[in-house]
Motif scaffolding. Structure first.
Motif, PDB file in Angstrom:
ATOM      1  N   TRP A  77      -9.432 -24.102  -3.281  1.00 21.69           N
ATOM      2  CA  TRP A  77      -9.145 -25.512  -2.994  1.00 21.69           C
ATOM      3  C   TRP A  77      -8.138 -26.005  -4.015  1.00 21.69           C
ATOM      4  N   GLU A  78      -7.258 -26.901  -3.571  1.00 20.49           N
ATOM      5  CA  GLU A  78      -6.165 -27.375  -4.407  1.00 20.49           C
ATOM      6  C   GLU A  78      -5.396 -26.147  -4.883  1.00 20.49           C
ATOM      7  N   LYS A  79      -5.240 -25.947  -6.173  1.00 17.89           N
ATOM      8  CA  LYS A  79      -4.537 -24.765  -6.674  1.00 17.89           C
ATOM      9  C   LYS A  79      -5.486 -23.825  -7.423  1.00 17.89           C
ATOM     10  N   THR A  80      -6.762 -23.895  -7.089  1.00 19.04           N
ATOM     11  CA  THR A  80      -7.764 -23.093  -7.787  1.00 19.04           C
ATOM     12  C   THR A  80      -8.406 -22.076  -6.854  1.00 19.04           C
ATOM     13  N   LYS A  81      -8.585 -20.873  -7.364  1.00 22.60           N
ATOM     14  CA  LYS A  81      -9.260 -19.813  -6.622  1.00 22.60           C
ATOM     15  C   LYS A  81     -10.326 -19.174  -7.510  1.00 22.60           C
ATOM     16  N   VAL A  82     -11.499 -18.956  -6.932  1.00 20.10           N
ATOM     17  CA  VAL A  82     -12.603 -18.310  -7.642  1.00 20.10           C
ATOM     18  C   VAL A  82     -13.106 -17.160  -6.781  1.00 20.10           C
ATOM     19  N   VAL A  83     -13.351 -16.019  -7.391  1.00 19.62           N
ATOM     20  CA  VAL A  83     -13.812 -14.828  -6.678  1.00 19.62           C
ATOM     21  C   VAL A  83     -15.147 -14.364  -7.249  1.00 19.62           C
ATOM     22  N   ILE A  84     -16.135 -14.193  -6.365  1.00 20.78           N
ATOM     23  CA  ILE A  84     -17.471 -13.749  -6.768  1.00 20.78           C
ATOM     24  C   ILE A  84     -17.706 -12.348  -6.203  1.00 20.78           C
ATOM     25  N   PRO A  85     -17.938 -11.349  -7.062  1.00 16.07           N
ATOM     26  CA  PRO A  85     -18.186  -9.991  -6.557  1.00 16.07           C
ATOM     27  C   PRO A  85     -19.616  -9.836  -6.032  1.00 16.07           C
ATOM     28  N   ILE A  86     -19.745  -9.114  -4.925  1.00 18.12           N
ATOM     29  CA  ILE A  86     -21.051  -8.846  -4.323  1.00 18.12           C
ATOM     30  C   ILE A  86     -21.180  -7.347  -4.086  1.00 18.12           C
ATOM     31  N   VAL A  87     -22.315  -6.784  -4.483  1.00 15.62           N
ATOM     32  CA  VAL A  87     -22.545  -5.347  -4.338  1.00 15.62           C
ATOM     33  C   VAL A  87     -23.902  -5.127  -3.674  1.00 15.62           C
ATOM     34  N   ALA A  88     -23.936  -4.217  -2.712  1.00 15.83           N
ATOM     35  CA  ALA A  88     -25.193  -3.780  -2.110  1.00 15.83           C
ATOM     36  C   ALA A  88     -25.454  -2.350  -2.576  1.00 15.83           C
ATOM     37  N   HIS A  89     -26.507  -2.160  -3.351  1.00 10.30           N
ATOM     38  CA  HIS A  89     -26.841  -0.820  -3.842  1.00 10.30           C
ATOM     39  C   HIS A  89     -27.641  -0.100  -2.761  1.00 10.30           C
ATOM     40  N   ASN A  90     -26.899   0.415  -1.772  1.00 13.00           N
ATOM     41  CA  ASN A  90     -27.552   0.902  -0.555  1.00 13.00           C
ATOM     42  C   ASN A  90     -27.461   2.412  -0.359  1.00 13.00           C
ATOM     43  N   GLU A 104     -30.378  -8.706   2.701  1.00 14.80           N
ATOM     44  CA  GLU A 104     -31.036  -7.651   1.925  1.00 14.80           C
ATOM     45  C   GLU A 104     -30.800  -7.941   0.447  1.00 14.80           C
ATOM     46  N   ASP A 105     -31.512  -7.258  -0.427  1.00 15.34           N
ATOM     47  CA  ASP A 105     -31.293  -7.439  -1.857  1.00 15.34           C
ATOM     48  C   ASP A 105     -29.847  -7.059  -2.189  1.00 15.34           C
ATOM     49  N   MET A 106     -29.185  -7.922  -2.975  1.00 11.77           N
ATOM     50  CA  MET A 106     -27.795  -7.668  -3.354  1.00 11.77           C
ATOM     51  C   MET A 106     -27.571  -8.056  -4.800  1.00 11.77           C
ATOM     52  N   GLU A 107     -26.507  -7.530  -5.363  1.00  8.37           N
ATOM     53  CA  GLU A 107     -26.070  -7.919  -6.704  1.00  8.37           C
ATOM     54  C   GLU A 107     -24.911  -8.902  -6.542  1.00  8.37           C
ATOM     55  N   ILE A 108     -25.132 -10.130  -6.968  1.00 12.94           N
ATOM     56  CA  ILE A 108     -24.110 -11.173  -6.843  1.00 12.94           C
ATOM     57  C   ILE A 108     -23.707 -11.622  -8.238  1.00 12.94           C
ATOM     58  N   GLY A 109     -22.431 -11.445  -8.562  1.00 13.33           N
ATOM     59  CA  GLY A 109     -21.966 -11.813  -9.893  1.00 13.33           C
ATOM     60  C   GLY A 109     -22.701 -11.095 -11.003  1.00 13.33           C
ATOM     61  N   GLY A 110     -23.132  -9.866 -10.720  1.00 17.27           N
ATOM     62  CA  GLY A 110     -23.844  -9.090 -11.737  1.00 17.27           C
ATOM     63  C   GLY A 110     -25.331  -9.364 -11.816  1.00 17.27           C
ATOM     64  N   GLN A 111     -25.828 -10.310 -10.989  1.00 17.24           N
ATOM     65  CA  GLN A 111     -27.246 -10.661 -10.993  1.00 17.24           C
ATOM     66  C   GLN A 111     -27.942 -10.072  -9.765  1.00 17.24           C
ATOM     67  N   GLN A 112     -29.123  -9.520  -9.958  1.00 11.19           N
ATOM     68  CA  GLN A 112     -29.891  -8.968  -8.844  1.00 11.19           C
ATOM     69  C   GLN A 112     -30.569 -10.109  -8.085  1.00 11.19           C
ATOM     70  N   ILE A 113     -30.251 -10.247  -6.785  1.00  9.87           N
ATOM     71  CA  ILE A 113     -30.761 -11.350  -5.971  1.00  9.87           C
ATOM     72  C   ILE A 113     -31.549 -10.791  -4.794  1.00  9.87           C
ATOM     73  N   LYS A 114     -32.745 -11.316  -4.597  1.00  9.21           N
ATOM     74  CA  LYS A 114     -33.582 -10.887  -3.481  1.00  9.21           C
ATOM     75  C   LYS A 114     -33.054 -11.454  -2.165  1.00  9.21           C
ATOM     76  N   ALA A 115     -33.310 -10.740  -1.083  1.00 13.04           N
ATOM     77  CA  ALA A 115     -32.932 -11.239   0.245  1.00 13.04           C
ATOM     78  C   ALA A 115     -33.539 -12.613   0.465  1.00 13.04           C
ATOM     79  N   GLY A 116     -32.759 -13.535   1.081  1.00 15.08           N
ATOM     80  CA  GLY A 116     -33.246 -14.884   1.328  1.00 15.08           C
ATOM     81  C   GLY A 116     -32.108 -15.880   1.375  1.00 15.08           C
ATOM     82  N   GLU A 117     -32.455 -17.153   1.452  1.00 16.26           N
ATOM     83  CA  GLU A 117     -31.463 -18.234   1.521  1.00 16.26           C
ATOM     84  C   GLU A 117     -31.514 -19.072   0.253  1.00 16.26           C
TER      85      GLU A 117
END
Length: 285
Positions: free
Chosen positions: A171-184, A89-102
């Protein structure tokens, strides 16, 4: 410059040789362990799901970021073919509005932050064939240093709520976190209102959703009351009623409902659990 090009060509040649060897072995009916095995994540989230397909390389004694994976260059975010993320479904990924899809999930690792790229090139082999003209979204997130090495590249979906989750990469000693929000919220509330008019009325589920998301608590009370009226021996419904009454500031009603939950749970497998939870709620009033 020439030495760098030669090194890059060697990497490409070694990759092609590995692919050729694997295909030959597979054609002979021989299945060998992969150095970067494929993995799939399928996680229910909001009212649909998030699916990720990627390959998982390991350190194997190598220096990863800044060497094997150069800083400030597009990375396939794994190994082999492009890493893919599919949202239902449409989601907000990293603050960006992304349409449902691959989408292909590319990254540009840096020393203190990464640039995340969602791209249309889902059929690409790694970063080969990548074109920024196919970018759907770009955003930056801070990277975090871990205390110890993560030997194998790992992606996971964590901290899941009704409308929030996080995509974590380590991976290795690095971690990255991406926030995802569904405005549902509006869409789910509309669905609940429609469902309430159906023969199989989901009063308890609707009340629990509103309680957990801390919205429409008056509706939550109305629905949970209908639930306990229909199933007065359902101790879990009485406990939910107690929690909703507490949030509404109805202390006596909350105490009454908690005692009902304790009484209804007697003789069940959950007796001790609900006795503890009920008494704890009463003690908090």
């Amino acid at each position: 410059m020439q030495a760098q090009k030669t090194k890059q060509m060697k990497k490409i040649l070694l990759s092609l040789l590995a692919i050729g060897a694997f295909c030959y072995a597979d054609a002979q009916g021989l299945k060998l362990p992969a150095l970067s095995p494929g993995a799939k994540i399928s996680q229910d989230f909001s009212t649909s799901s998030i699916e990720i397909s990627y390959s998982r390389p390991s350190m194997r004694g190598r220096v990863i970021f800044g060497d094997l994976v150069p800083y400030d260059k597009v990375w396939r975010t794994g190994a082999n073919s492009a890493t893919k993320i599919k949202i239902g479904e449409d989601m907000e990924i990293g603050g960006q509005q992304i349409k449902a899809g691959e989408y292909a999930l590319y990254t540009i690792p840096g020393k203190t932050e990464w640039e995340i790229i969602l791209n249309k090139g889902t059929g690409n082999w790694g970063a080969y064939g990548y074109s920024n003209s196919d970018d759907v979204a770009r955003f930056k997130v801070k990277s975090k240093m871990l205390d110890k090495n993560v030997q194998t590249f790992t992606m996971s979906i964590t901290n899941i709520t009704y409308n929030n989750c996080k995509l974590e990469m380590e991976w290795e000693k690095t971690k990255v976190v991406i926030p995802i929000v569904a405005h549902n919220e509006e869409r789910i509330s509309t669905s609940i209102d429609k469902a309430i008019n159906n023969p199989d009325i989901p009063y308890f589920q609707a009340a629990n959703y509103y309680y957990e998301t801390n919205q429409n608590l008056d509706k939550a009370k109305t629905y949970v009351d209908k639930s306990v009226d229909a199933t007065p021996k359902a101790y879990y419904m009485w406990l939910l009623k107690a929690r909703i009454e507490k949030k509404l500031g109805h202390k006596e009603d909350a105490k009454m409902a908690a005692n009902k939950a304790i009484e209804a749970a007697k003789g069940s497998a959950a007796e001790e659990e609900y006795k503890h939870q009920g008494e704890e709620l009463i003690g908090s009033l």
